[in-house]
Design a protein around this motif. Structure first.
Motif, PDB file in Angstrom:
ATOM      1  N   ALA A  98      61.576 111.401 -96.584  1.00 42.94           N
ATOM      2  CA  ALA A  98      60.872 112.501 -95.920  1.00 42.94           C
ATOM      3  C   ALA A  98      61.276 112.509 -94.455  1.00 42.94           C
ATOM      4  O   ALA A  98      61.409 111.447 -93.825  1.00 42.94           O
ATOM      5  N   GLU A 238      64.708 116.896 -98.783  1.00 49.33           N
ATOM      6  CA  GLU A 238      64.608 118.347 -98.948  1.00 49.33           C
ATOM      7  C   GLU A 238      65.893 119.028 -98.492  1.00 49.33           C
ATOM      8  O   GLU A 238      66.361 118.836 -97.387  1.00 49.33           O
ATOM      9  N   TYR A 396      58.304 114.957-103.936  1.00 47.77           N
ATOM     10  CA  TYR A 396      58.690 113.725-104.627  1.00 47.77           C
ATOM     11  C   TYR A 396      58.196 113.690-106.061  1.00 47.77           C
ATOM     12  O   TYR A 396      58.944 113.301-106.973  1.00 47.77           O
TER      13      TYR A 396
END
Length: 627
Positions: A98, A238, A396
Motif C-alpha cells: 500500500a 494499485e 488486498y
C-alpha cells in the motif's frame, strides 16, 4: 557457410524461442528451413520466468518430434546440458503493498512449484537460451541468417518471395515470429489494440539486488516454505506490479544478474518523459517503502528500457501461405508468465499443420485455421485474466481471492496437458486434444461456467468504491468455496493460508469419492477411464526419465557417440534409453516386491496431481543464496 540455394519449404522470420524451436522441429523431420534474424546472437531479451504449462509443452514437443533439446529448458535437472547462467524457480511469490505504508507481512502469497517428477522450473537467461536454441536449429539442418532483416514479403498462389537488403528468397510458407516488429502484421495492417489490459514497462538487468529476507523478516517469520529469492517475486500495488527474477539464486549459478521490471497502468500512473527511465523507476518505488528498500544497493548493468503501452493483438493470425507466431500475433502482460506458453502451444499446433501441408501441398488458410483459433483464444483469455488482476490490485482482499481463481485455472490446464500426453494414442491425437485448450482451466466446461460470470462481475463493478470492492470479493470467494473439484491446498489459500504447502503423503488422496482423481464429469474429462496404477506407472517413468542421473547418462552417451569424450568404463549402459529402462525396471520391482515402497510412490503421484506443490517423495536441499 555460403547459401547454396534460396528456395525453402518454410521461411521463419525471427529466431527467438518459438521461431528456433519450430525451425529445429521442421528441420529434424526433413523440411528445408531458413530463419531470418535481424540482429545477432547473443542478444538481450526478457520473458524469463517459466511456468509448468510451458515446460510440459516443451517435453511433449521433444518427445513427439524426437528433438530432446526442446526439453532442456523445462527443468533445473538440465543444468549439465544448458549451463548454469539460469536461475531456479521454486515458486511464484506475491507481496501486496500500500502506498506510503510499510509492508504488511500478512499480505503475501507463495505459490510453490512441484519438484517431482521433473524438477523445479527455471529463470531463463534469455540471451543464452535463445542463442542455444538457434544453434540447435542449425545443428538439425536449418539455415539461420543473422543480421539479415526481411524488408517485405510477397505472397501469391505459387509461394512467398522474401526480400532482404541484398537478396531474394523463396518459400512455400512464411512464419512470422518476429515479435512486436512483425513484418507481416505491418505489411498487411493486422494490428489492433482493442484489449482490456493497459500497461507500460520500465526494465533492466541489475547486480547487488539482495534477497528480500535481508531487508525484512525471515521465511520462517513469514511462514513460507522457500526464501523469496528462490523464485519469481512480484511486488503488487494499485495500478501495477514489479518483477524480481534472480539468476544467481542457487549454489551452481555462474550469473550475478537479476532481472527487474516495473509494469504500470498509465491511466493510473502516467509516464514521466522529463525523467530518464532509471530516474522514473526510482522515483516511483519511493512511494512504497517495502519495495524501495530492496533496490537501494542495486546497480543496472545495461541501459534501462521504457515503453509505451505494450498490449496489441491481430485481426487474423493465418492467411494463405503465412502465419503469425508468438508475440508477432499479440502481447498482453507478463504478470502470470503466460506469453511463452501461448507461443509454444501455438508452435506445437503449427508444426503439425505444416507437416500435413507439406504432405498434401495445401497451404491454404483453412489448413491452418486451428492455429488461428488457439492463438486468438489464448490471447483473449490472457487479456481478461491479467486485466481483472490489475483491477483487483487496489484491494488486498479481492486480490487474495483472485489469486485462487488464477491458481485453479493454471492447475487444471497443467493436469489436462499431462493427461493429454498420457492418453493420446498418437501425435495426431495429442495435437487434436491440444487444440481444445484455452490457456486456463484445461478445457473443463464447469471451469468456464465458473470463471466467466466472475470476470464479468469484476469488469462491471465500480471497484473505486471500497464497499463495492468488498462485496465483489465476498461474492467471488463464496462462488469459489462451492467448487466441489477444487484441490484442498487451494481451499486452504482461499481460507487465508499464505502458501501452497510442501506436500505430505496422505492416503485420503486415494479415496474413491474425494481423492485426486475426482468423480463424475471431472474424472471423465481429465482422466477418462485410466486406472490409478497406470498413472502411478507414468509418474514413475517420468520420475526416472527426467531425473538428473538419467539425464547425465543421456548426455554422456551423446558425447561418446560424437567421440567428444572417451567411453567411460564406469557407465555400464551404452545408451540413455537402456539406462532409463533399467532404472525404471528396478524401481518397479521395488514397488511390486516391497510393499512399504508402493504406498509412498502411489500417494506421491496423487499428491503431484492433486496439488501443484512440492512432493516429498525425494528429499532435497535448497541453496540458501542471497542475490
Amino acid at each position: 557457410m555460403p547459401i547454396s540455394h534460396k528456395n525453402f519449404d518454410v521461411a521463419i522470420i525471427g529466431s527467438g524461442i518459438a521461431g528456433s524451436m519450430l525451425a529445429a522441429i521442421l528441420s529434424r523431420i526433413g523440411l528445408n528451413v531458413v530463419v531470418f534474424e535481424a540482429n545477432s546472437h547473443p542478444r538481450f531479451s526478457i520473458g524469463e520466468s517459466m511456468i509448468l504449462e510451458t515446460s510440459e509443452v516443451m517435453r511433449a514437443m521433444a518427445e513427439t518430434y524426437d528433438v530432446p533439446e526442446l526439453a532442456y529448458f523445462s527443468s533445473e535437472n538440465y543444468f549439465d546440458q544448458i549451463g548454469t547462467s539460469h536461475g531456479i524457480k521454486r515458486h511464484f511469490s506475491f507481496m501486496h503493498h500500500a502506498e506510503g505504508q510499510p509492508f504488511n507481512s500478512q499480505h503475501i502469497l507463495q505459490a510453490v512449484i512441484p519438484k517431482q517428477p521433473h524438477g523445479h522450473e527455471l529463470h531463463l537467461y534469455r540471451q543464452d537460451t535463445d542463442y542455444f536454441l538457434a544453434m540447435i536449429a542449425i545443428r538439425y539442418g536449418a539455415t539461420v541468417l543473422q543480421k539479415t532483416a526481411v524488408q517485405s514479403v510477397n505472397i501469391d498462389a505459387e509461394g512467398a518471395r522474401l526480400l532482404t537488403k541484398n537478396q531474394t528468397f523463396w518459400a512455400d510458407y512464411v512464419v512470422d515470429a518476429g515479435g512486436f516488429r512483425s513484418v507481416l502484421a505491418e505489411q498487411f495492417n493486422l494490428r489492433h489494440h482493442d484489449l482490456q489490459t493497459h500497461s507500460r514497462a520500465i526494465f533492466t538487468h541489475m547486480v547487488d539486488v539482495p534477497c528480500y529476507h535481508q531487508l525484512g523478516s525471515s521465511k520462517q517469520v513469514y511462514g513460507l516454505p522457500f526464501r523469496l529469492s528462490e523464485g519469481t517475486l512480484h511486488h503488487v500495488f494499485e495500478g501495477g506490479w514489479l518483477w524480481v527474477i534472480p539468476f544467481n539464486n542457487h549454489s551452481r549459478s555462474t550469473n550475478p544478474l537479476c532481472s527487474v521490471g516495473l509494469m504500470l497502468d498509465p491511466r493510473i500512473h502516467p509516464a514521466c518523459p522529463k525523467l530518464s527511465p532509471e530516474a522514473e523507476f526510482y522515483q516511483f518505488i519511493q512511494q512504497f517503502p517495502g519495495i524501495a528498500a530492496q533496490f537501494q544497493s542495486g546497480k543496472a548493468v545495461r541501459p534501462w528500457t521504457r515503453t509505451g503501452r505494450l498490449q496489441y493483438g491481430v485481426k487474423r493470425v493465418v492467411g494463405d501461405r503465412y502465419c503469425l507466431l508468438g508475440q508477432a500475433a499479440g502481447f498482453i502482460d507478463p504478470l502470470f508468465s503466460k506469453g511463452l506458453y501461448t507461443a509454444l502451444a501455438c508452435t506445437s499446433v503449427l508444426a503439425e499443420r505444416l507437416l500435413a501441408a507439406k504432405a498434401s501441398n495445401d497451404y491454404s488458410t483453412a489448413q491452418f485455421q486451428p492455429v488461428e483459433d488457439i492463438t486468438l483464444a489464448f490471447i483473449h483469455e490472457n487479456d481478461r485474466l491479467v486485466a481483472n488482476a490489475y483491477r483487483s490490485f487496489a484491494h488486498y482482499d479481492l486480490w487474495a481471492t483472485y489469486t485462487v481463481l488464477w491458481l485453479l485455472g493454471a492447475y487444471l490446464e497443467l493436469v489436462k496437458l499431462i493427461s493429454n500426453r498420457v492418453l493420446a494414442t498418437d501425435s495426431s491425437d495429442y495435437y487434436r486434444r491440444l487444440q481444445d485448450l484455452r490457456l486456463a482451466g484445461g478445457a473443463f466446461p464447469p471451469f468456464r461456467t465458473l470463471v466467466q460470470p466472475l470476470y464479468t462481475l469484476i469488469e462491471s463493478s465500480d471497484l473505486t468504491d471500497a464497499k463495492v470492492a468488498n462485496a465483489v470479493s465476498q461474492q467471488v470467494k463464496q462462488q469459489l468455496a462451492q467448487v466441489p473439484w477444487m484441490p484442498e491446498a487451494f481451499q486452504q489459500v482461499l481460507q487465508g493460508k499464505n502458501h501452497l504447502p510442501a506436500n505430505k503423503l496422505s492416503l485420503k488422496l486415494l479415496n474413491r469419492k474425494h481423492g485426486f482423481l475426482g468423480q463424475g464429469s471431472y474424472r471423465a474429462h481429465f482422466f477418462d477411464s485410466l486406472p490409478l496404477q497406470n498413472l502411478a506407472w507414468t509418474f514413475l517413468q517420468e520420475q526416472v526419465r527426467y531425473s538428473r542421473p538419467a539425464l547425465r547418462l543421456q548426455r554422456a552417451a551423446q558425447l561418446q557417440s560424437k567421440k567428444t569424450v572417451n567411453p567411460s568404463p564406469h557407465h555400464p549402459f551404452a545408451s540413455y534409453r537402456w539406462a532409463t529402462a533399467a532404472a525404471a525396471a528396478l524401481l518397479l520391482a521395488a514397488v511390486v516386491y516391497t510393499p512399504r515402497w508402493s504406498k509412498p510412490i502411489t500417494v506421491g503421484l496423487a499428491n503431484f496431481l492433486a496439488n501443484p506443490t512440492t512432493s516429498q517423495m525425494v528429499c532435497s536441499s535448497h541453496a540458501n543464496i542471497s542475490h
